[in-house]
Design a protein around this motif. Structure first.
Motif, mmCIF file in Angstrom:
data_model
loop_
_atom_site.group_PDB
_atom_site.id
_atom_site.type_symbol
_atom_site.label_atom_id
_atom_site.label_comp_id
_atom_site.label_asym_id
_atom_site.label_seq_id
_atom_site.Cartn_x
_atom_site.Cartn_y
_atom_site.Cartn_z
ATOM 1 N N ARG A 93 6.069 -8.291 11.690
ATOM 2 C CA ARG A 93 5.050 -7.464 12.363
ATOM 3 C C ARG A 93 5.684 -6.519 13.376
ATOM 4 O O ARG A 93 5.347 -5.333 13.453
ATOM 5 C CB ARG A 93 4.069 -8.373 13.121
ATOM 6 C CG ARG A 93 2.841 -8.633 12.360
ATOM 7 C CD ARG A 93 1.790 -9.360 13.170
ATOM 8 N NE ARG A 93 0.961 -10.087 12.233
ATOM 9 C CZ ARG A 93 0.082 -9.526 11.419
ATOM 10 N NH1 ARG A 93 -0.126 -8.219 11.462
ATOM 11 N NH2 ARG A 93 -0.605 -10.238 10.561
ATOM 12 N N ALA A 147 0.383 -8.782 3.332
ATOM 13 C CA ALA A 147 -0.853 -8.213 2.783
ATOM 14 C C ALA A 147 -1.537 -7.373 3.858
ATOM 15 O O ALA A 147 -2.017 -6.260 3.612
ATOM 16 C CB ALA A 147 -1.764 -9.328 2.289
ATOM 17 N N ASP A 148 -1.538 -7.900 5.061
ATOM 18 C CA ASP A 148 -2.165 -7.226 6.185
ATOM 19 C C ASP A 148 -1.465 -5.893 6.507
ATOM 20 O O ASP A 148 -2.099 -4.874 6.762
ATOM 21 C CB ASP A 148 -2.071 -8.201 7.372
ATOM 22 C CG ASP A 148 -2.976 -7.808 8.490
ATOM 23 O OD1 ASP A 148 -4.059 -7.282 8.174
ATOM 24 O OD2 ASP A 148 -2.602 -8.020 9.661
ATOM 25 N N LEU A 149 -0.139 -5.915 6.473
ATOM 26 C CA LEU A 149 0.635 -4.712 6.806
ATOM 27 C C LEU A 149 0.673 -3.712 5.648
ATOM 28 O O LEU A 149 1.079 -2.564 5.839
ATOM 29 C CB LEU A 149 2.085 -5.094 7.159
ATOM 30 C CG LEU A 149 2.300 -5.909 8.431
ATOM 31 C CD1 LEU A 149 3.753 -6.395 8.506
ATOM 32 C CD2 LEU A 149 1.963 -5.078 9.662
ATOM 33 N N GLY A 150 0.313 -4.168 4.440
ATOM 34 C CA GLY A 150 0.443 -3.295 3.276
ATOM 35 C C GLY A 150 1.877 -3.179 2.800
ATOM 36 O O GLY A 150 2.272 -2.191 2.183
ATOM 37 N N THR A 151 2.648 -4.217 3.091
ATOM 38 C CA THR A 151 4.063 -4.253 2.692
ATOM 39 C C THR A 151 4.206 -5.099 1.431
ATOM 40 O O THR A 151 3.607 -6.172 1.334
ATOM 41 C CB THR A 151 4.894 -4.864 3.846
ATOM 42 O OG1 THR A 151 4.826 -3.982 4.972
ATOM 43 C CG2 THR A 151 6.341 -5.078 3.455
ATOM 44 N N GLU A 156 0.482 -13.539 4.074
ATOM 45 C CA GLU A 156 -0.703 -12.981 4.734
ATOM 46 C C GLU A 156 -0.303 -11.766 5.581
ATOM 47 O O GLU A 156 -0.977 -10.741 5.589
ATOM 48 C CB GLU A 156 -1.363 -14.018 5.655
ATOM 49 C CG GLU A 156 -2.115 -15.120 4.936
ATOM 50 C CD GLU A 156 -1.198 -16.212 4.386
ATOM 51 O OE1 GLU A 156 0.047 -16.126 4.565
ATOM 52 O OE2 GLU A 156 -1.723 -17.143 3.757
ATOM 53 N N THR A 157 0.798 -11.914 6.302
ATOM 54 C CA THR A 157 1.269 -10.811 7.147
ATOM 55 C C THR A 157 1.567 -9.570 6.301
ATOM 56 O O THR A 157 1.185 -8.452 6.652
ATOM 57 C CB THR A 157 2.547 -11.246 7.901
ATOM 58 O OG1 THR A 157 2.222 -12.374 8.714
ATOM 59 C CG2 THR A 157 3.101 -10.130 8.763
ATOM 60 N N ARG A 177 0.210 -10.791 -4.343
ATOM 61 C CA ARG A 177 0.939 -10.237 -3.194
ATOM 62 C C ARG A 177 2.435 -10.193 -3.464
ATOM 63 O O ARG A 177 3.180 -9.519 -2.751
ATOM 64 C CB ARG A 177 0.653 -11.073 -1.941
ATOM 65 C CG ARG A 177 -0.807 -11.005 -1.514
ATOM 66 C CD ARG A 177 -1.122 -12.011 -0.427
ATOM 67 N NE ARG A 177 -0.950 -13.392 -0.905
ATOM 68 C CZ ARG A 177 -1.269 -14.483 -0.212
ATOM 69 N NH1 ARG A 177 -1.783 -14.361 1.005
ATOM 70 N NH2 ARG A 177 -1.098 -15.694 -0.713
ATOM 71 N N ARG A 184 0.840 -1.205 0.000
ATOM 72 C CA ARG A 184 0.000 0.000 0.000
ATOM 73 C C ARG A 184 0.875 1.255 0.000
ATOM 74 O O ARG A 184 0.715 2.147 0.823
ATOM 75 C CB ARG A 184 -0.932 -0.003 1.229
ATOM 76 C CG ARG A 184 -2.079 -1.008 1.095
ATOM 77 C CD ARG A 184 -3.178 -0.782 2.125
ATOM 78 N NE ARG A 184 -2.769 -1.072 3.492
ATOM 79 C CZ ARG A 184 -2.831 -2.264 4.074
ATOM 80 N NH1 ARG A 184 -3.278 -3.310 3.372
ATOM 81 N NH2 ARG A 184 -2.459 -2.451 5.312
#
Ligand code: NDP
Length: 331
Positions: free
Chosen positions: A178, A214-218, A211-212, A291, A21
């Motif tokens: 994270r 995608a979640d963090l927008g990295t 998944e991590t 991703r 992101r």
């Protein structure tokens, strides 16, 4: 004659993919200078590969402090190409470097993640490449003996000083990723990108890291998508003298077991049915997951680079092809 890049380099053959992101796009295929660009290699060969890559829309080149051999020489050689060929195109290029593995003697330049090491190493890398800033500066590895706050604090300082526009980490576990992102966020620095290994034969990032991210927008740039050359047909008839597995180390001949070669052979048949070389299918395969921002390849010759970039001619996979690949290459 002075280098004139191909005016058609942005004609649409190279897709650019958004990195997490952020506002930054990476080429679907990026080129790394870990091997083949050091002082022990032929400079003009490396230069020709870099020019060819840029001519074909590869805007991202990945380095590290100790790429060579000797250490530092890939950055020096890249700096020469920068000065002679790419200077007018600096703003078309994403250049990354890293620190974390062995570099200079003594307690401050060895494997680690201290602020002392990262700050000095970044300055050295900029000098060797003749750059005012890199686009991405990475912590190259987790250092379990250094507080993560210190390593991330060093990245944040490099970022605040404008020595790197973005920061990244390489080969960190999902949990430490994270934590790293949270520490950077406290410094108001986004974690742009993670650089893990990933290939049909090495799927560790499917166990939570993707998944991590995608979640963090990295974003995610996958290194060694060809498993260092194993995912090609070059080892099927023995080990060629000029191939990496006979050149001293990073690709262990111990991996070239009959079992692995049988998998490679079977994957090669799937690639052939798709009208691709196995190298091309291996690159397309890591890019099948949105991703994964970019596939980070190596190339010892212009011919191999060209072959690999032709992966872009066929990136789609049918469910049946994916299932057949998994039958031969899932872990
Ligand atoms: P690859 O998996 O792409 O392996 C490259 C090797 O595969 C080449 O040297 C060549 O082997 C062979 N090859 C390449 N293209 C072809 C082709 N079309 N047909 C047949 N064989 C081919 O990646 P690398 O292992 O080189 O890594 C790529 C980059 O990733 C590095 O330069 C570095 O930037 C990064 N990296 C990062 C790491 C990290 O810790 N963050 C660790 C490792 C890599 P040969 O020379 O034998 O002909």
């Amino acid at each position: 004659p002075p280098y004139q890049p191909d005016p058609a380099r942005y004609d649409g053959r190279m897709p650019y993919r958004r990195c997490g992101r952020s506002g930054l796009d990476l080429p679907a295929i990026s080129l790394g200078l870990w091997q083949n660009f050091g002082g022990a290699d032929v400079f003009e060969t490396g230069r020709a590969i870099l020019r060819r890559a840029f001519d074909r829309g590869v805007t991202h080149f990945d380095l590290a402090n100790n790429y060579g051999p000797p250490y530092g020489s890939a950055e020096e050689n890249f700096g020469r190409v920068m000065a002679h060929d790419f200077r007018a195109h600096r703003d078309e290029l994403l250049i990354s470097t890293k620190a974390g593995w062995d570099m200079w003697p003594g307690p401050y330049g060895g494997i680690g993640g201290s602020k002392k090491y990262l700050i000095a190493s970044c300055d050295q890398s900029l000098k060797r490449m003749g750059l005012d800033y890199v686009d991405i500066f990475y912590s190259h590895r987790v250092d379990p003996d250094t507080p993560l706050e210190e390593t991330m604090g060093a990245l944040a300082q490099i970022h605040a000083q404008g020595k790197a526009l973005y920061v990244g980490i390489s080969s960190y576990s999902p949990e430490l990723t994270r934590q790293a992102a949270a520490i950077l966020a406290a410094h108001k620095v986004p974690l742009l990108i993670h650089q893990p290994s990933y290939s049909m034969l090495n799927r560790w990032i499917e166990g939570g890291l993707l998944e991590t991210l995608a979640d963090l927008g990295t974003g995610c740039i996958a290194f060694s998508p060809l498993a260092q050359g194993m995912l090609t047909n070059k080892y099927l008839g023995g080990v060629p003298a000029d191939a990496r597995a006979s050149r001293g180390g990073s690709l262990s001949q111990g991996l070239l077991t009959e079992e692995n070669l049988a998998r490679v052979r079977a994957l090669g048949e799937i690639a052939q049915a798709r009208g691709q070389s196995l190298a091309q299918m291996a690159i397309a395969w890591v890019l099948r997951d949105p991703r994964v921002t970019s596939a980070l390849i190596g190339a010892p010759t212009v011919a191999q680079l060209d072959d690999s970039l032709d992966a872009l001619n066929r990136l789609d996979f049918s469910d049946d092809e994916l299932a057949r690949i998994d039958a031969h290459a899932a872990e």
